[in-house]
Motif scaffolding. Structure first.
Motif, PDB file in Angstrom:
ATOM      1  N   LEU A  62       0.991 -11.533   7.683  1.00 27.99           N
ATOM      2  CA  LEU A  62       2.172 -11.219   6.864  1.00 27.99           C
ATOM      3  C   LEU A  62       2.343 -12.215   5.722  1.00 27.99           C
ATOM      4  N   GLU A  63       2.014 -13.454   6.006  1.00 28.13           N
ATOM      5  CA  GLU A  63       2.106 -14.477   4.961  1.00 28.13           C
ATOM      6  C   GLU A  63       1.107 -14.204   3.842  1.00 28.13           C
ATOM      7  N   HIS A  64      -0.122 -13.777   4.219  1.00 28.99           N
ATOM      8  CA  HIS A  64      -1.114 -13.416   3.202  1.00 28.99           C
ATOM      9  C   HIS A  64      -0.644 -12.217   2.385  1.00 28.99           C
ATOM     10  N   PHE A  65       0.008 -11.271   3.057  1.00 31.56           N
ATOM     11  CA  PHE A  65       0.532 -10.092   2.363  1.00 31.56           C
ATOM     12  C   PHE A  65       1.573 -10.497   1.325  1.00 31.56           C
ATOM     13  N   VAL A  66       2.508 -11.371   1.701  1.00 29.94           N
ATOM     14  CA  VAL A  66       3.538 -11.838   0.772  1.00 29.94           C
ATOM     15  C   VAL A  66       2.909 -12.574  -0.404  1.00 29.94           C
TER      16      VAL A  66
ATOM     17  N   ASP B  61      -0.119 -12.126  -1.619  1.00 27.48           N
ATOM     18  CA  ASP B  61      -0.804 -11.164  -2.481  1.00 27.48           C
ATOM     19  C   ASP B  61       0.188 -10.417  -3.363  1.00 27.48           C
ATOM     20  N   VAL B  62       1.368 -10.042  -2.792  1.00 21.25           N
ATOM     21  CA  VAL B  62       2.390  -9.356  -3.598  1.00 21.25           C
ATOM     22  C   VAL B  62       2.918 -10.294  -4.683  1.00 21.25           C
ATOM     23  N   ARG B  63       3.178 -11.538  -4.336  1.00 19.32           N
ATOM     24  CA  ARG B  63       3.695 -12.506  -5.308  1.00 19.32           C
ATOM     25  C   ARG B  63       2.691 -12.721  -6.448  1.00 19.32           C
ATOM     26  N   ASP B  64       1.365 -12.704  -6.095  1.00 17.83           N
ATOM     27  CA  ASP B  64       0.359 -12.875  -7.147  1.00 17.83           C
ATOM     28  C   ASP B  64       0.346 -11.700  -8.116  1.00 17.83           C
TER      29      ASP B  64
ATOM     30  N   VAL C 201       9.552 -13.327  -3.209  1.00 13.69           N
ATOM     31  CA  VAL C 201       9.142 -12.237  -2.315  1.00 13.69           C
ATOM     32  C   VAL C 201       9.468 -12.647  -0.886  1.00 13.69           C
ATOM     33  N   ARG C 202      10.253 -11.792  -0.223  1.00 12.09           N
ATOM     34  CA  ARG C 202      10.610 -12.059   1.163  1.00 12.09           C
ATOM     35  C   ARG C 202      10.444 -10.779   1.978  1.00 12.09           C
ATOM     36  N   VAL C 203      10.426 -10.970   3.254  1.00 10.21           N
ATOM     37  CA  VAL C 203      10.265  -9.864   4.195  1.00 10.21           C
ATOM     38  C   VAL C 203      11.557  -9.724   4.971  1.00 10.21           C
ATOM     39  N   GLY C 204      11.933  -8.462   5.208  1.00  9.18           N
ATOM     40  CA  GLY C 204      13.172  -8.195   5.911  1.00  9.18           C
ATOM     41  C   GLY C 204      13.156  -8.726   7.331  1.00  9.18           C
ATOM     42  N   SER C 205      14.351  -8.733   7.923  1.00 10.23           N
ATOM     43  CA  SER C 205      14.506  -9.252   9.289  1.00 10.23           C
ATOM     44  C   SER C 205      13.694  -8.403  10.253  1.00 10.23           C
ATOM     45  N   PRO C 206      13.070  -9.040  11.213  1.00 10.42           N
ATOM     46  CA  PRO C 206      12.280  -8.272  12.194  1.00 10.42           C
ATOM     47  C   PRO C 206      13.174  -7.408  13.069  1.00 10.42           C
TER      48      PRO C 206
ATOM     49  N   LEU D 197      10.517  -4.899   2.105  1.00  9.54           N
ATOM     50  CA  LEU D 197      10.075  -5.964   1.227  1.00  9.54           C
ATOM     51  C   LEU D 197      11.170  -6.247   0.198  1.00  9.54           C
ATOM     52  N   TRP D 198      11.571  -7.519   0.089  1.00  5.17           N
ATOM     53  CA  TRP D 198      12.613  -7.947  -0.839  1.00  5.17           C
ATOM     54  C   TRP D 198      11.927  -8.690  -1.980  1.00  5.17           C
ATOM     55  N   VAL D 199      12.168  -8.205  -3.226  1.00  2.40           N
ATOM     56  CA  VAL D 199      11.521  -8.780  -4.405  1.00  2.40           C
ATOM     57  C   VAL D 199      12.599  -9.023  -5.480  1.00  2.40           C
ATOM     58  N   ARG D 200      12.541 -10.203  -6.123  1.00  2.00           N
ATOM     59  CA  ARG D 200      13.449 -10.493  -7.234  1.00  2.00           C
ATOM     60  C   ARG D 200      12.724 -11.389  -8.218  1.00  2.00           C
TER      61      ARG D 200
END
Length: 438
Positions: A91-95, A97-100, A108-113, A119-122
């Motif tokens: 999941l950290e690699h996914f975040v 990659d999205v940030r890149d 870039v953050r991930v919602g609560s489990p 996916l939260w993006v600002r």
């Protein structure tokens, strides 16, 4: 006991199955890894596309409602998830990659489990958090159709490989059987030349060798038989003239010499004989008892002959072959051994055995190799009247021609023993060959 792994086919089959299994498992592992990586890249592309689409929607038609599961959240809202320092590595690699893929400074953050993955993006230019659904990074790990197809492909590959291994070892098996027959002195038909080039060359060389050896043996046998046959008539005339002599002492000496020469000629003829034994099969135990009984009665002054016959009625050999074996070995024990001479048979898990042993001085260890070679006398003292050095050579040839093996050696330090072994599978062929001749 034969082990399948000892055969060429067994080892080829084991090697093929191991290689196929290793290659299929490696292929399956690589496929799973590639599928996970493809899924991750697809999830990153999808999330990036959704975020860009929301931004364009807000910029162009801010009064229109957003699609379901897509929303804008005020930065001051308590629903904004905090940064999770304990995210799984995938999941950290996914975040990352999205940030890149986003502009510099984008959060870039991930919602609560516990809920659907969000996916939260600002970005720095965004007034609100853009919340979009994210594709699960890993598909369910249940047994899917991939494993089923893998098992089917592996099964067909193994069957095809085993057939190829069987086809490859068949010519070599035929050659091995021919070599075994050749080593036993049996007729060897030409082996079909098939298989790889090296195997065809080997088979061709073996066929040529068999032809050359057969031609040489035939020429030697013809020459030996011709000489022996031509000597029989002069010997018969010589014996007749000797019996007409007046001097009894001279007559007896000449007759003994003629008889010795006649015996040598007969040994030559037996050794030169290269055909199959066409006599009727007989039970070995019963025939041994009859031969020993007649030997005791005829051979005056012969050492005591004992029997230990335990093979049973299933042990059969051609009568002429068995008689020649017994007569040669008993004569050898009579001439060079010491009493008692023991004729023994037995049944083993592999077949039947026939042995003849004496209690003499035996043969020196260094001379055992030469003991069965034709026309070889181990010492001058053994070349007495009537001995040509062919007795043990004849026995070896007869045993191998009957499909058996023999072993000669000093038994327990007490004397010479000749042990002959006949596997179960050769006895029906021996009986069938003898019966078909009739």
């Amino acid at each position: 006991m034969r082990r399948p792994i000892d055969s060429l086919f067994g080892r080829l089959a084991l090697l093929v199955v191991a290689v196929l299994m290793l290659s299929h498992f490696a292929w399956y592992g690589l496929m799973r890894l590639e599928r996970t990586q493809l899924q991750t890249r697809y999830a990153v592309e999808e999330a990036t596309f959704l975020v860009d689409a929301v931004r364009q929607h807000v910029a162009r038609t801010p009064d229109q409602p957003l699609p379901s599961r897509v929303k804008l959240v005020d930065p001051a809202s308590p629903d904004v998830p905090a940064v999770n320092p304990n995210m799984p590595a995938s999941l950290e690699h996914f975040v990352e990659d999205v940030r890149d893929r986003m502009p510099a400074g984008t959060q870039v953050r991930v919602g609560s489990p516990g809920g659907p993955p969000m996916l939260w993006v600002r970005a720095t230019t965004d007034q609100n958090w853009i919340v979009v659904p994210a594709q699960p990074l890993r598909m369910p790990r249940s047994l899917d159709r991939t494993v089923l197809w893998l098992a089917i492909i592996f099964s067909f590959a193994v069957m095809a490989a085993l057939f190829a291994a069987w086809a490859l070892q068949q010519p070599l098996r035929s050659l091995a059987q021919a070599v075994t027959r050749f080593g036993r002195g049996l007729p060897v038909p030409p082996v079909p030349e098939r298989g790889p080039r090296e195997l065809r060359q080997l088979t061709h060389g073996f066929n040529q060798m068999v032809q050359e050896v057969g031609r040489t043996e035939h020429d030697r046998a013809v020459m030996l038989a011709g000489v022996a046959h031509d000597l029989k008539t002069p010997l018969a005339r010589l014996r007749l003239r000797a019996e007409m002599m007046d001097d009894a002492k001279t007559r007896d000496g000449v007759v003994r010499d003629v008889d010795s020469m006649t015996h040598i000629v007969e040994q030559f003829l037996v050794f030169a004989h290269d055909g199959a034994d066409r006599s009727e099969p007989v039970e070995v135990d019963a025939q041994c008892e009859r031969v020993v009984r007649s030997y005791r009665a005829v051979a005056a002054g012969a050492p005591t002959v004992q029997t230990e016959l335990n093979a049973g009625p299933s042990f059969v050999l051609p009568a002429a072959t068995l008689d020649r074996i017994l007569s040669n070995l008993l004569d050898n024990a009579h001439a060079y051994g010491a009493p008692p001479v023991v004729v023994a048979t037995a049944r083993t898990p592999q077949g039947f055995t026939l042995s003849i042993s004496d209690n003499g001085h035996g043969i020196a260890a260094q001379d055992l190799i030469n003991a069965s070679r034709p026309f070889v006398r181990l010492d001058p003292a053994r070349g007495g009247n009537g001995h040509s050095g062919l007795g043990l050579a004849i026995v070896e040839r007869l045993v191998r021609r009957a499909g058996g093996e023999w072993e000669i050696g000093n038994y327990g330090g007490r004397g010479l023993r000749v042990l002959m072994s006949f596997p179960f599978e050769v006895l029906p062929r021996v009986a069938a060959a003898s019966e078909s001749a009739w």
